[in-house]
Design an enzyme around this catalytic site. Structure first.
Site, PDB file in Angstrom:
ATOM      1  CG  ASN A   1       0.858   4.753 -12.426  1.00  0.00           C
ATOM      2  OD1 ASN A   1       0.390   5.561 -13.225  1.00  0.00           O
ATOM      3  ND2 ASN A   1       0.281   3.571 -12.195  1.00  0.00           N
TER       4      ASN A   1
ATOM      5  CE  LYS B   1      -3.872  11.700 -10.076  1.00  0.00           C
ATOM      6  NZ  LYS B   1      -2.697  10.807  -9.987  1.00  0.00           N
TER       7      LYS B   1
ATOM      8  CE1 TYR C   1      -7.501  10.493 -10.137  1.00  0.00           C
ATOM      9  CE2 TYR C   1      -7.960  12.421 -11.488  1.00  0.00           C
ATOM     10  CZ  TYR C   1      -7.307  11.219 -11.301  1.00  0.00           C
ATOM     11  OH  TYR C   1      -6.459  10.747 -12.268  1.00  0.00           O
TER      12      TYR C   1
ATOM     13  CG  ASP D   1      -1.860   1.144   1.327  1.00  0.00           C
ATOM     14  OD1 ASP D   1      -1.675   2.146   0.603  1.00  0.00           O
ATOM     15  OD2 ASP D   1      -2.809   1.057   2.128  1.00  0.00           O
ATOM     16  CB  VAL D   2       1.592   3.939  -2.486  1.00  0.00           C
ATOM     17  CG1 VAL D   2       2.107   3.066  -3.599  1.00  0.00           C
ATOM     18  CG2 VAL D   2       0.172   4.422  -2.737  1.00  0.00           C
TER      19      VAL D   2
END
Length: 262
Positions: free
Chosen positions: A90, A164, A160, A63-64
């Site tokens: 990514n 970003k 989201y 899990d990042v």
């Protein structure tokens, strides 16, 4: 073979853009660590495909958003391939809802994976690059996967879009900080790319027609379009490029709809 002799880690590489980037880096000569969270079988398929083409690859889970898991990922890459030269951050998720329905849990999870996860990956990459002997023109290259929604607002997807936008300024700030260490940090901002996560938007003919109205170039992108940019950013051919975002969107950020209003 622009990347021959290099080792790359690609997070979230079991499918979609991540799988395309992992395969592209391998075709360019890099040994690749295919990281995944839950798609073990898909990640193994990516590894098998790379190996069938004569490349070297391994898969590794985690899990990042978990810093201990990130350390284990980098340890495994170094143990298998000896060093780490390229890191592509990514991993990303979407949990979409209008603001009145968006839960705090879904806000936090998207930020944890998309932004905090990239921070943890980038931080570990910098630590590992600085701890190993420089090879070639730089100590290492980091590529942060962003989105056209670091530029374009996206109603109903504010978690989201916020993540970003954060990735973009994190990337630029990090590039400024570590340039003196000869570490290059750049971003890629894909537009509409044909991947399983957005299949409803490009496979259905009516939905595809609406999507193409947003793309001046007239086609939906493919993971290979993003992979080609990642290979260039990972290579010494882009050695004087740091702190920038390559927008891979067929013109989606050119405000389609205004072209006939001159």
């Amino acid at each position: 073979m622009k990347l021959e002799g290099l080792t790359a880690i690609v997070t979230g590489a079991s499918s979609g853009i991540g799988a395309g980037v992992a395969s592209g880096l391998a075709r360019a000569g890099a040994s690749v660590v295919v990281h995944y969270h839950s798609g073990r079988e898909r990640a193994e398929e990516v590894v098998k495909s790379i190996e069938a083409d004569g490349g070297a690859a391994m898969s590794f889970p985690g899990d990042v958003s978990d810093e201990a898991a990130i350390a284990k990922l980098f340890d495994a890459a170094r143990e298998r391939f000896g060093r780490i030269d390229v890191v592509v951050a990514n991993s990303g998720i979407q949990k979409d809802a209008p603001i009145r329905e968006l839960t705090l849990e879904d806000w936090k999870r998207v930020i944890d994976v998309n932004l905090t996860g990239q921070f943890l990956v980038c931080r570990e990459a910098v630590r590992r690059f600085c701890a190993q002997e420089q090879r070639g023109r730089s100590r290492g290259k980091i590529i942060c996967m962003s989105s056209v929604h670091e530029i374009i607002p996206w109603a109903g997807h504010i978690n989201y879009a916020a993540s970003k936008g954060g990735v973009m300024l994190m990337m630029k700030s990090l590039a400024q900080e570590v340039a003196k260490e000869r570490i290059r940090v750049n971003g890629i901002a894909p537009g509409a790319i044909a991947t399983p996560i957005n299949e409803d938007a490009w496979r259905d003919p009516e939905a595809r027609k609406k999507l193409l109205a947003l793309i001046p170039y007239g086609r939906v992108g493919e993971p290979e379009d993003v992979a080609a940019c990642a290979v260039w950013l990972a290579s010494d051919e882009s050695d004087y490029v740091t702190g920038t975002t390559l927008v891979v969107d067929g013109g989606m950020t050119l405000y389609p709809g205004f072209e006939d209003n001159g």
